[in-house]
Write a protein that holds these residues in place. Structure first.
Motif: not given
Lengths: 144, 122
Positions: B51-56
């Motif tokens: 998963l690629i998004n800032p929440h990671v």
């Protein structure tokens, strides 16, 4: 007991891009106050979960942080829509999250049970059409 | 196991934290579901995700995860790397799938994260 610090942070409904910023601020604030890494992780996980819930499910609300000598308390208050069946909402895997939340990796129905798991004391009050209040406290000497 | 060992085993590129290869990691978690990561992971863990998004990064910061491995050859954008750098995290990228990356680390002795006991009434 005397409240050493109280801060209120507004959380905007649907603001997925900035969701988590309040939790980051709260974590850094508590770290500066010298809260242990173990307690800090419990507070941070519960705080992030409740902040995401405000963004995903509420019509807007706020998170309040209270620090006392023996505990940290987080209070989440929103202005609706309220939860019709709290028992169902507390069940792992039950979720009413939308597609946007799921795309970001959330909405698996783990939030409320995970808050309860991390907090020393957990209370949820909700009324449809009025709003939801979640109060979580974390003993500063908690372990594990 | 050190982060440097993780890098070698996963034949990964280091996107951030070249100077932190000696840091120890005790457990790992492979998931694209941040909800599950928040419920399972303990400290000194490696997170393997596609998963690629800032929440990671934000999820990892809350859990004190010190190393994120992006799998399947996916590369995070500059905003994600900036946030990770601010938190002092190490970021790796591997061409392996999440399944293979987890299998390799497990085979080399890195155990999975254990979940805390469920609360009463949940």
């Amino acid at each position: 007991m005397a409240v050493l610090m109280e801060k209120k942070f507004p959380v905007e409904a649907g603001a997925y891009e900035t969701a988590g910023e309040v939790s980051t601020t709260i974590k850094r604030t508590l770290k500066q106050l010298g809260v242990s890494a173990e307690v800090l992780r419990h507070v941070s996980v519960a705080c992030y979960e409740v902040e995401l819930n405000l963004v995903i499910h509420s019509d807007g609300g706020a998170l309040t942080l209270q620090v006392e000598p023996d505990k940290v308390t987080l209070i989440s208050q929103d202005v609706g829509p309220g939860i019709p069946d709290i028992g169902k909402a507390m069940t792992e895997g039950f979720s009413t999250a939308n597609e946007e939340a799921r795309t970001l990796g959330f909405g698996a129905g783990m939030g409320l049970p995970n808050m309860k798991r991390n907090a020393t004391e957990f209370d949820i009050q909700s009324e449809v059409g009025v709003g939801t209040t979640i109060t979580m406290s974390f003993a500063l000497d908690m372990k594990g | 196991m050190t982060i440097g060992d993780v890098k070698e085993i996963l034949e990964a590129d280091v996107l951030l934290g070249e100077d932190r290869m000696d840091e120890e990691v005790d457990t790992a978690c492979g998931s694209d579901l941040m909800s599950d990561v928040l419920a399972f992971v303990k400290e000194k863990a490696v997170l393997i995700t596609g998963l690629i998004n800032p929440h990671v990064v934000r999820t990892s910061e809350m859990l004190d995860i010190s190393c994120i491995v992006f799998s399947r050859g996916k590369l995070p954008g500059p905003q994600i790397l900036e946030e990770a750098e601010e938190c002092g995290m190490t970021v790796l990228a591997t061409n392996m799938t999440t399944y293979t990356a987890c299998g390799e680390l497990y085979t080399h002795g890195l155990p999975g994260s254990k979940r805390r006991a469920a609360p009463e009434g949940a």
